[in-house]
Design an enzyme around this catalytic site. Structure first.
Site, PDB file in Angstrom:
ATOM      1  N   ASN A 114      -2.419  -0.318  13.857  1.00 17.92           N
ATOM      2  CA  ASN A 114      -1.315  -0.219  12.898  1.00 17.92           C
ATOM      3  C   ASN A 114      -1.627   0.894  11.909  1.00 17.92           C
ATOM      4  O   ASN A 114      -2.792   1.187  11.636  1.00 17.92           O
ATOM      5  CB  ASN A 114      -1.149  -1.541  12.140  1.00 17.92           C
ATOM      6  CG  ASN A 114      -0.031  -1.471  11.103  1.00 17.92           C
ATOM      7  OD1 ASN A 114       1.059  -0.973  11.384  1.00 17.92           O
ATOM      8  ND2 ASN A 114      -0.298  -1.954   9.886  1.00 17.92           N
ATOM      9  N   HIS A 116      -0.884   1.696   7.973  1.00 18.74           N
ATOM     10  CA  HIS A 116      -0.408   1.030   6.764  1.00 18.74           C
ATOM     11  C   HIS A 116      -0.475   1.998   5.588  1.00 18.74           C
ATOM     12  O   HIS A 116      -1.528   2.601   5.340  1.00 18.74           O
ATOM     13  CB  HIS A 116      -1.253  -0.215   6.476  1.00 18.74           C
ATOM     14  CG  HIS A 116      -0.824  -0.912   5.226  1.00 18.74           C
ATOM     15  ND1 HIS A 116       0.292  -1.711   5.174  1.00 18.74           N
ATOM     16  CD2 HIS A 116      -1.332  -0.886   3.966  1.00 18.74           C
ATOM     17  CE1 HIS A 116       0.448  -2.170   3.949  1.00 18.74           C
ATOM     18  NE2 HIS A 116      -0.520  -1.681   3.191  1.00 18.74           N
TER      19      HIS A 116
HETATM   20  N1  NHR Z   1       0.889  -8.771  12.087  1.00 21.15           N
HETATM   21  C1  NHR Z   1      -0.363  -9.199  11.954  1.00 21.15           C
HETATM   22  N2  NHR Z   1      -0.635 -10.436  12.398  1.00 21.15           N
HETATM   23  N3  NHR Z   1      -1.343  -8.465  11.403  1.00 21.15           N
HETATM   24  C2  NHR Z   1      -1.071  -7.243  10.922  1.00 21.15           C
HETATM   25  O1  NHR Z   1      -2.045  -6.532  10.369  1.00 21.15           O
HETATM   26  C3  NHR Z   1       0.249  -6.729  10.996  1.00 21.15           C
HETATM   27  C4  NHR Z   1       1.225  -7.534  11.613  1.00 21.15           C
HETATM   28  C5  NHR Z   1       2.545  -7.102  11.705  1.00 21.15           C
HETATM   29  C6  NHR Z   1       2.912  -5.892  11.162  1.00 21.15           C
HETATM   30  C7  NHR Z   1       2.425  -3.876   9.791  1.00 21.15           C
HETATM   31  C8  NHR Z   1       2.421  -4.201   8.274  1.00 21.15           C
HETATM   32  C9  NHR Z   1       2.239  -2.971   7.402  1.00 21.15           C
HETATM   33  O2  NHR Z   1       1.620  -1.980   7.820  1.00 21.15           O
HETATM   34  C10 NHR Z   1       1.965  -5.105  10.521  1.00 21.15           C
HETATM   35  C11 NHR Z   1       0.625  -5.498  10.457  1.00 21.15           C
HETATM   36  C12 NHR Z   1       5.681  -6.113   7.969  1.00 21.15           C
HETATM   37  C13 NHR Z   1       5.416  -6.964   6.909  1.00 21.15           C
HETATM   38  C14 NHR Z   1       6.459  -7.976   6.465  1.00 21.15           C
HETATM   39  O3  NHR Z   1       6.315  -8.595   5.419  1.00 21.15           O
HETATM   40  C15 NHR Z   1       4.187  -6.894   6.304  1.00 21.15           C
HETATM   41  C16 NHR Z   1       3.238  -5.989   6.756  1.00 21.15           C
HETATM   42  C17 NHR Z   1       3.501  -5.138   7.824  1.00 21.15           C
HETATM   43  C18 NHR Z   1       4.734  -5.210   8.427  1.00 21.15           C
HETATM   44  N4  NHR Z   1       7.538  -8.207   7.267  1.00 21.15           N
HETATM   45  C19 NHR Z   1       8.611  -9.167   7.006  1.00 21.15           C
HETATM   46  C20 NHR Z   1       8.492 -10.393   7.948  1.00 21.15           C
HETATM   47  O4  NHR Z   1       8.959 -11.448   7.528  1.00 21.15           O
HETATM   48  C21 NHR Z   1       9.972  -8.569   7.303  1.00 21.15           C
HETATM   49  C22 NHR Z   1      10.239  -7.357   6.479  1.00 21.15           C
HETATM   50  C23 NHR Z   1      11.431  -6.557   7.008  1.00 21.15           C
HETATM   51  O5  NHR Z   1      11.983  -6.872   8.088  1.00 21.15           O
HETATM   52  O6  NHR Z   1      11.795  -5.564   6.346  1.00 21.15           O
HETATM   53  O7  NHR Z   1       7.998 -10.254   9.095  1.00 21.15           O
HETATM   54  O8  NHR Z   1       2.640  -2.986   6.214  1.00 21.15           O
HETATM   55  C1  GAR Z   2       5.387   4.676   7.566  1.00 22.06           C
HETATM   56  O1  GAR Z   2       5.237   5.255   6.293  1.00 22.06           O
HETATM   57  C2  GAR Z   2       4.407   3.554   7.765  1.00 22.06           C
HETATM   58  O2  GAR Z   2       3.185   3.779   7.138  1.00 22.06           O
HETATM   59  C3  GAR Z   2       5.130   2.435   7.104  1.00 22.06           C
HETATM   60  O3  GAR Z   2       6.497   2.612   7.366  1.00 22.06           O
HETATM   61  C4  GAR Z   2       6.750   3.981   7.633  1.00 22.06           C
HETATM   62  C5  GAR Z   2       7.368   4.099   8.987  1.00 22.06           C
HETATM   63  O4  GAR Z   2       7.808   5.394   9.179  1.00 22.06           O
HETATM   64  N1  GAR Z   2       4.716   1.186   7.654  1.00 22.06           N
HETATM   65  C6  GAR Z   2       4.892   0.066   7.028  1.00 22.06           C
HETATM   66  O5  GAR Z   2       5.309  -0.006   5.894  1.00 22.06           O
HETATM   67  C7  GAR Z   2       4.529  -1.140   7.847  1.00 22.06           C
HETATM   68  N2  GAR Z   2       4.903  -2.283   7.116  1.00 22.06           N
HETATM   69  P1  GAR Z   2       8.220   5.904  10.628  1.00 22.06           P
HETATM   70  O6  GAR Z   2       9.153   4.857  11.232  1.00 22.06           O
HETATM   71  O7  GAR Z   2       8.971   7.173  10.324  1.00 22.06           O
HETATM   72  O8  GAR Z   2       6.996   6.118  11.434  1.00 22.06           O
END
Ligand code: NHR
Ligand code: GAR
Length: 223
Positions: A114, A116
């Site tokens: 991922n 982040h």
């Molecule tokens: N899942 C796990 N188990 N572990 C990780 O490290 C993950 C993952 C899923 C996604 C990306 C992450 C980021 O880089 C990621 C890492 C979405 C949310 C979230 O709160 C948080 C972190 C990340 C991605 N999602 C909400 C939910 O209820 C929905 C938000 C929306 O749809 O806009 O899933 O930040």
């Molecule tokens: C990126 O900035 C990434 O780091 C972030 O969303 C953007 C996606 O851009 N990821 C998250 O916030 C995961 N929760 P992209 O769709 O243009 O690659």
């Protein structure tokens, strides 16, 4: 040996939005820099720009809308089934916005990355750029990490640091960070494809050496 005989890493990319990180990977493949084959791009949201980017590059696309499933577990099981049909060696989350169940993360342990947008372990979760500004941080950045059940808590692989500048808002800061994303994500994927990077006992190992908790830190370049 014919190039078709060379073993390239099969990669499935998961997206939810614009797909600029996906584009960086597509460009890396096109330039010959990345020894991978992107076998499918899967989005949980229909109609997003990332799907058009994949189609433009001739990559098969699929939409699996989470809204059509009764539970997270049901969605994740179908997502696993869909991914595994492509027999990938690596799963890349590129702006994928659904939290994944422990069953899912266990299944892809050590072969899912991922990106982040923060200097983990700072600012896990969402709205990282605004939170970094509000906290008065003077630096911010981005981390590529292995995905584990712990949200944004898996072992870090590589980080790039950028300054927070006077007059920044979340949008300006996000753009500065994203330029670095498009450098470090292809780099991390390349290391994995070359067999230089692996997850071992919950730590990231590069060239046989355990990385520090923040991963391999690189100075921002081409800002
Ligand atoms: N899942 C796990 N188990 N572990 C990780 O490290 C993950 C993952 C899923 C996604 C990306 C992450 C980021 O880089 C990621 C890492 C979405 C949310 C979230 O709160 C948080 C972190 C990340 C991605 N999602 C909400 C939910 O209820 C929905 C938000 C929306 O749809 O806009 O899933 O930040
Ligand atoms: C990126 O900035 C990434 O780091 C972030 O969303 C953007 C996606 O851009 N990821 C998250 O916030 C995961 N929760 P992209 O769709 O243009 O690659």
């Amino acid at each position: 040996m014919l190039t078709s005989d060379v073993k390239t890493l099969r990669v499935v990319v998961l997206i939810s939005g614009s797909g600029s990180n996906l584009q960086a990977l597509i460009d890396g493949v096109a330039s010959g820099e990345l020894p991978i084959e992107i076998t499918a791009v899967i989005s949980n949201r229909p109609g997003v720009l990332g799907l058009s980017r994949a189609e433009e590059a001739g990559i098969p696309t699929l939409v699996l809308d989470h809204k059509g499933f009764a539970s997270r577990a049901d969605f994740d099981r179908e997502l696993m089934r869909t991914i595994d049909a492509y027999n990938p060696g690596l799963i890349v989350l590129a702006g994928f916005m659904r939290i994944l169940t422990p069953e899912f993360t266990r299944h892809y342990q050590g072969r899912m990355l991922n990106i982040h947008p923060s200097l983990l372990p700072k600012f896990q979760g969402l709205h990282t750029h605004q939170r970094a500004i509000d906290a008065g941080e003077i630096t911010h950045g981005v981390t590529v990490h292995f995905v584990t059940a712990e949200l944004d808590g898996g072992p870090a692989i590589v980080q790039a640091v950028v300054p927070v500048l006077a007059g920044d808002d979340a949008g300006l800061l996000a753009k500065r960070v994203q330029r670095q994303e498009h450098i470090i994500y292809p780099l991390a994927v390349k290391w994995f494809a070359q067999g230089k990077l692996r997850m071992l006992d919950g730590r990231a190992e590069l060239n046989g050496e355990l990385l520090p908790a923040c991963g391999y830190q690189i100075e921002a370049n081409q800002p």
